[in-house]
Design a protein around this motif. Structure first.
Motif, PDB file in Angstrom:
ATOM      1  N   SER A 120      44.127  44.461  45.852  1.00  0.00           N
ATOM      2  CA  SER A 120      44.981  45.528  46.397  1.00  0.00           C
ATOM      3  C   SER A 120      46.464  45.297  46.121  1.00  0.00           C
ATOM      4  O   SER A 120      47.286  46.165  46.428  1.00  0.00           O
ATOM      5  N   TRP A 121      46.830  44.158  45.546  1.00  0.00           N
ATOM      6  CA  TRP A 121      48.238  43.841  45.299  1.00  0.00           C
ATOM      7  C   TRP A 121      48.725  44.610  44.075  1.00  0.00           C
ATOM      8  O   TRP A 121      48.797  44.086  42.967  1.00  0.00           O
ATOM      9  N   ASP A 122      49.075  45.861  44.278  1.00  0.00           N
ATOM     10  CA  ASP A 122      49.457  46.790  43.218  1.00  0.00           C
ATOM     11  C   ASP A 122      50.985  46.861  43.120  1.00  0.00           C
ATOM     12  O   ASP A 122      51.645  47.337  44.053  1.00  0.00           O
ATOM     13  N   PRO A 123      51.570  46.417  42.028  1.00  0.00           N
ATOM     14  CA  PRO A 123      53.040  46.399  41.918  1.00  0.00           C
ATOM     15  C   PRO A 123      53.657  47.794  41.832  1.00  0.00           C
ATOM     16  O   PRO A 123      54.877  47.932  41.910  1.00  0.00           O
ATOM     17  N   ASN A 124      52.845  48.819  41.657  1.00  0.00           N
ATOM     18  CA  ASN A 124      53.376  50.177  41.541  1.00  0.00           C
ATOM     19  C   ASN A 124      53.660  50.830  42.891  1.00  0.00           C
ATOM     20  O   ASN A 124      54.245  51.917  42.938  1.00  0.00           O
ATOM     21  N   LEU A 125      53.226  50.205  43.975  1.00  0.00           N
ATOM     22  CA  LEU A 125      53.506  50.752  45.299  1.00  0.00           C
ATOM     23  C   LEU A 125      54.953  50.481  45.689  1.00  0.00           C
ATOM     24  O   LEU A 125      55.588  49.547  45.189  1.00  0.00           O
ATOM     25  N   VAL A 126      55.475  51.292  46.608  1.00  0.00           N
ATOM     26  CA  VAL A 126      56.877  51.152  47.020  1.00  0.00           C
ATOM     27  C   VAL A 126      57.136  49.782  47.624  1.00  0.00           C
ATOM     28  O   VAL A 126      58.139  49.140  47.346  1.00  0.00           O
ATOM     29  N   ASN A 127      56.248  49.311  48.478  1.00  0.00           N
ATOM     30  CA  ASN A 127      56.377  47.974  49.030  1.00  0.00           C
ATOM     31  C   ASN A 127      54.980  47.401  49.274  1.00  0.00           C
ATOM     32  O   ASN A 127      53.982  48.118  49.204  1.00  0.00           O
ATOM     33  N   PRO A 128      54.888  46.101  49.556  1.00  0.00           N
ATOM     34  CA  PRO A 128      53.583  45.449  49.672  1.00  0.00           C
ATOM     35  C   PRO A 128      52.943  45.545  51.048  1.00  0.00           C
ATOM     36  O   PRO A 128      51.932  44.886  51.295  1.00  0.00           O
ATOM     37  N   CYS A 129      53.476  46.368  51.929  1.00  0.00           N
ATOM     38  CA  CYS A 129      52.987  46.395  53.308  1.00  0.00           C
ATOM     39  C   CYS A 129      51.588  46.975  53.439  1.00  0.00           C
ATOM     40  O   CYS A 129      50.950  46.827  54.489  1.00  0.00           O
TER      41      CYS A 129
END
Length: 217
Positions: free
Chosen positions: A49-58
């Motif tokens: 689920s650690w997707d770098p395209n998301l706004v933040n890692p929350c």
């Protein structure tokens, strides 16, 4: 009308700027964690689920944030991970818990972990971490739990750790540390069993009678 339009423009500009700052901050922490992900082998897809395209890692699994979307916990204990830690972890300035115990992590403890002044718990036990314990960890003035046991650490126990008044638990057993065991500050109350199975440790430090790092490297 011109006055209202101007106020509206100013309000939109302020909100947009605030969102940009929040996004940049979130991306900075997400980028740091994504560097960690890339340094680790993850056969069980724990980090999927650690997707770098998301706004933040929350929204990532095993990551906890506070109400301001700052990363405060990374919980990856017993996750069948291997690889090494990365200096970028020092960018998680609000991190309170770094839980990476019971994996197969190798390499050294990054000196940059000493930047994490909000850190309460550093749990790296039961890995294959080598090298020395960075003296920079003495900067972690909020640290309560330091568990580094069952690794391959060498060198002395840094004297800087004795200056952390909040420290309650230190376990460095089952390594290859050397030199005397500190007895000042929080070390007054750490049981000797938390230092056992380090063949080169010389016993409690004798104040004023010997150099601290004698024959220890």
């Amino acid at each position: 009308m011109a006055g209202r339009d101007l106020l509206f423009f100013v309000a939109v500009t302020i909100i947009s700027s605030s969102l940009m700052v929040s996004t940049a901050r979130g991306n900075s922490e997400g980028d740091a964690l994504y560097v960690l992900r890339r340094s680790l082998s993850d056969p069980d897809n724990v980090l999927q689920s650690w997707d770098p395209n998301l706004v933040n890692p929350c929204t990532w699994f095993h990551v906890t944030c506070n109400q301001d979307s700052h990363v405060t916990r990374v919980d990856l204990g017993n996750s069948n991970l291997s690889g090494h830690l990365v200096p970028e972890l020092g960018k998680l300035e609000h991190l309170q818990y770094l839980e990476l115990y019971k994996n197969n992590i190798q390499g050294k403890i990054p000196v940059e972990l000493g930047i994490l002044k909000n850190l309460i718990s550093l749990d790296l036990y039961n890995n294959n971490i080598s090298g020395t314990i960075p003296p920079s960890l003495g900067n972690l003035k909020s640290l309560v739990f330091l568990r580094l046991n069952n690794n391959q650490l060498t060198g002395p126990i840094p004297r800087t750790l004795a200056g952390i008044s909040s420290l309650k638990v230190v376990d460095v057993s089952n390594n290859n540390l050397c030199g005397p065991i500190p007895t000042t500050g929080p070390f007054e109350h750490i049981p000797l069993e938390n230092f056992e199975n380090n063949p080169r440790l010389e016993g409690p430090q004798l104040q004023g009678l010997a150099g601290y790092d004698t024959n220890c490297s």
